[in-house]
Design an enzyme around this catalytic site. Structure first.
Site: not given
Length: 301
Positions: A118-119, A159, A245, A274
């Protein structure tokens, strides 16, 4: 800047999180990190994303540490035990990069294996590209380094709007919804622990709007420069995406095609949503350990 610090009592007796806290100061803010395993071993830097914290890696940290690796798992500013600026405008892609760059320099990590999702990938891949001499290998699970030049999945747009405009932003329920398995009540309490009320959630709400989704985004140029480095990256680059995901699906193949270090790596698809650290932590950690065992063996020959 005005920042909040989550009271320590919120983190007492968290399930499966016995790790001693460590801190550095970046830009006047206290940043927390986990540091487990032999202090003289090459570090495995596990970077979390949105809206989690180092608790996400709680099952993987002991497995990698037991294999002889030093595991470093920071909480990004605005998350976990790190300080949390209350103004959403205090958070930018570049500010997060600056905070993590300061973290790298203060801890002076070298010979790093990056593990990111992710980030953690948006920041970690940039960090590796901008500090290539510090990094030994990269493992990406459900992550990417976007430049705004590619289409954005509809799921991400939904999102982003939810994070910015919903009056209700339930951290633990979001993570539960992004996992195949159902989190228990103690696990949900742990994910909610950093955020006593909505004033602590500015960093979590900010992240989706900071993703470069247009070519003229403020971060797009820097990310394109990072890709120039990654397109010449010959150190090991392993993808461990999950099979469930909707946001990052296909990113593994994209990186395998563009990054030379991905060639001939045993890329794997893990079972999970995810948050694959929740769904397949043993398999994820095993892939990391196997990669590092191959690297160590190669170094000795």
């Amino acid at each position: 800047m005005n920042a909040l610090r989550t009271p320590d009592k919120r983190f007492e007796r968290l399930l499966d999180y016995p790790f001693a806290p460590h801190y550095v100061e970046v830009d006047g803010l206290r940043m927390h990190y986990v540091d487990e395993g032999p202090s003289d071993a090459s570090p495995v830097l596990m970077m979390h994303g949105e809206p989690s914290w180092s608790y996400l890696y709680r099952h993987m940290i002991p497995i990698c540490a037991a294999a002889g690796h030093r595991v470093i798992a920071p909480d990004l500013i605005g998350f976990g035990k790190s300080d949390k600026p209350t103004d959403i405008n205090a958070y930018s892609y570049q500010s997060h990069m600056d905070w993590m760059q300061a973290f790298l320099e203060q801890t002076d990590l070298q010979n790093i294996t990056l593990v990111c999702q992710d980030w953690g990938s948006l920041l970690g891949l940039r960090l590796a590209a901008e500090n290539p001499d510090r990094f030994r290998a990269i493992v990406v699970g459900n992550g990417m380094l976007p430049t705004g030049d590619q289409p954005v999945p509809k799921a991400f747009q939904l999102w982003k709007n939810f994070a910015l405009y919903s009056p209700w932003f339930p951290i633990a329920r979001i993570i539960n919804a992004g996992s195949f398995r159902t989190l228990g009540p103690d696990e949900r309490r742990a994910y909610d622990a950093p955020f006593p009320d909505k004033k602590y959630k500015a960093g979590a709400r900010a992240f989706p709007k900071l993703v470069p989704v247009t070519p003229d985004n403020p971060a797009s140029a820097a990310n394109r420069e990072a890709w120039k480095v990654l397109e010449q990256w010959k150190k090991p680059f392993l993808t461990t995406f999950s099979n469930g995901d909707p946001i990052t699906r296909g990113g593994d193949r994209y990186m395998q095609e563009r990054i030379p270090g991905a060639k001939n790596q045993p890329h794997t698809t893990l079972t999970g949503g995810h948050f694959l650290q929740e769904d397949s932590p043993v398999e994820f950690a095993g892939a990391i350990n196997a990669l590092l065992a191959r690297l160590d063996e190669s170094d000795q020959t």
